[in-house]
Design an enzyme around this catalytic site. Structure first.
Site, PDB file in Angstrom:
ATOM      1  CG  ASP A  68      -2.076   0.953   1.112  1.00 58.47           C
ATOM      2  OD1 ASP A  68      -3.232   0.492   1.112  1.00 58.47           O
ATOM      3  OD2 ASP A  68      -1.807   2.171   0.982  1.00 58.47           O
ATOM      4  CB  CYS A 109     -20.457  -1.405  -1.586  1.00 61.16           C
ATOM      5  SG  CYS A 109     -18.788  -1.769  -1.023  1.00 61.16           S
ATOM      6  CE  LYS A 157     -17.227   2.619  -4.771  1.00 62.32           C
ATOM      7  NZ  LYS A 157     -16.438   2.013  -5.854  1.00 62.32           N
TER       8      LYS A 157
END
Ligand code: UDX
Length: 484
Positions: free
Chosen positions: A44, A296, A299
């Site tokens: 990341d 989720c 969107k």
């Protein structure tokens, strides 16, 4: 959790799996794969998050994830790193789990995915399988492939620029591109149940373009022993968006029915039960309430609408799902306005801030609009959530009288003219409500998740309102109303 039995020694021995992006999708995926016995590098580019992970602290609340993190840092099967390039170079299978934020228009922002595809292109030091796990509209995997092909041709692999890896340290310019495959493998992890969902999936969906890619993914997921849908890239991507859009549709449908129940005096819980016993409908995702939120559903619904409109496909049905959902907070607050008559100057307790229980996530949580609305109407709010208060404080800082954060659910009721139940944490069900009533200014409870039992609340002397169920008022409350 499945045992980590050894299989396909060659692939397992040869190279680790890289998971790129350690958010709500990447971290459960990385630790899940480690628990299955794979060597996993979690990469990341947020160095702070990686440092936290290296120190054994999960960057967000998700049941069981902290234990898995500690376990696999110790087992050595999970290694977090901020050096994304080395993680890519060292691995054969790369799970892309970076964010796909959204523009206001609903158009997806592919910035992070495109950037990671270019980084992969620069580090193609042998065959790689790039697995798109981020939720992205159909045709994104195709774009990832094109991007890697385009940028791979330009420079020799980053790790060979110092001459290592490719004999004779070739000069820049057109170079044979190492073989690679792109696959789509959407996740269906629910926040609050992500670890459970990883180990007990209803199905695994893989969109692939080669037997090699299919075999690798089948081997990786074999220990999970669940149905596998093997298809093409675009179909796999569309399965994810359609699944979330369909679940959202079920929720908006039952919320619409709940309003009808209130109009005709019916009970939505029993309607849902009557519907759910039909296996063609199924009992899940028929809980009426203040609407769906989270990162989720809203969107993915917007993204699917955007995709459909981009192709001139009428998607009024999805727009209506959105409209119904957007209206839930008003329907909910109208119950409060009806109960209190005047909200201004009142103290309103809010139980539950996370978009759903078992998470600290507040993205598109109905609670945020409820707080905003109450403050706009001049009410003071007393807030409590077992996990999400630190996140809400960033948006609504404590303000004397006006915004108070309580250190317990019970404290929310103190001096309150009403208590709103917004997230169905179990601890709220177990509260001793009869004990809370005397602390309240007015015993009004508006239950936005139908968590509580109307007759018990009535027996405890509350004016109790819920969603799609006949509201119940104690004899005491009715007498009070008559006097009003
Ligand atoms: C969802 C999908 O379930 C998951 O498969 C996908 O990978 C990511 O998106 P998540 O958003 O974490 O997961 O939560 P989910 O449990 O699906 O709930 C979504 C929203 O719907 C929450 O706000 C929840 O409160 C609401 N909901 C859910 C209802 O209002 N009624 C229901 O019956 C079920």
């Amino acid at each position: 959790m499945p045992g980590n039995h050894r299989r396909g020694a060659s692939f397992r021995e040869a190279k680790p799996i890289a998971v790129l992006g350690l958010g709500h999708v990447g971290l459960p995926t990385a630790l899940g794969l480690a628990e299955l016995g794979w060597q996993v590098i979690g990469a990341d580019d947020m160095a702070g998050k990686v440092a936290q992970l290296e120190a054994g602290r999960a960057p967000f609340y998700e049941p069981k994830i902290q234990d898995l993190l500690v376990k696999h840092l110790a087992s050595g099967r999970f290694r977090p790193t901020a050096d994304v390039e080395s993680a890519i170079a060292a691995s054969k299978v790369l799970f892309v789990c970076v964010g796909t934020p959204q523009r206001h228009s609903g158009a997806p922002d592919f910035g992070q995915i495109e950037a990671v595809a270019r980084t992969i292109a620069r580090n193609l030091n042998g065959y790689k399988l790039i697995v798109e796990k981020s939720t992205a509209p159909a045709s994104t995997a195709e774009r990832i492939k094109q991007t890697i092909q385009r940028y791979a041709r330009q420079d020799p692999p980053a790790h060979s620029r110092n001459g290592r890896g490719i004999p004779g340290g070739k000069a820049p310019g057109r170079h044979p591109v190492a073989r690679f495959d792109v696959a789509s493998n959407p996740e269906f992890l629910q926040e609050g149940k992500a670890v459970e969902n990883f180990f007990h999936p209803d199905r695994i969906v893989i969109g692939v373009e080669s037997d090699e890619a299919r075999e690798l993914l089948e081997e990786i997921y074999r220990p999970l022993k669940c149905p596998m849908v093997v298809t093409d890239l675009a179909t796999a991507e569309l399965i994810k968006h359609s699944a979330n859009a369909f679940l959202s549709t079920k929720i908006s449908f039952i919320n619409m029915i709940a309003d009808l129940c209130e109009a005709v005096g019916a009970d939505v819980e029993n309607v849902a039960r009557g519907l759910g016993l039909d296996p063609r409908i199924g009992p899940h995702f028929l809980s009426a309430g203040v609407g769906f939120g989270g990162y989720c559903f809203p969107k993915d619904l917007r993204a699917l609408i955007h995709l459909a409109e981009e192709h001139d496909i009428s998607c009024g049905i999805l727009r209506e799902v959105e409209n119904v959902n957007r209206g839930r907070v008003e329907v909910f607050l109208d119950k409060l306005r009806h109960a209190l008559w005047v909200v201004q100057g009142k103290t309103i307790g809010v139980l539950g801030l996370a978009f759903q229980p078992l998470t600290d996530d507040i993205r598109e949580a109905p609670s945020l609009r409820i707080i905003e609305e109450l403050l706009k109407e001049g009410a003071n709010v007393r807030l409590y959530d077992p996990q999400a208060m630190p996140n809400v404080r960033k948006l609504f800082p404590e303000e004397r009288e006006r915004i108070a954060y309580c250190d317990s659910a019970a404290a929310v009721a103190s001096g309150a003219h009403a208590v709103l139940l917004v997230t169905e944490w179990d601890e709220f069900r177990k509260l001793d409500w009869a004990k809370l009533r005397p602390q309240m200014e007015v015993p009004v409870v508006v239950d936005g998740r139908n968590l509580l039992d109307p007759s018990a609340m009535c027996a405890a002397g509350f004016e109790y309102f819920s969603v799609g169920r006949p509201s119940r008022q104690s004899a005491f409350a009715m007498a009070a109303n008559r006097r009003r």
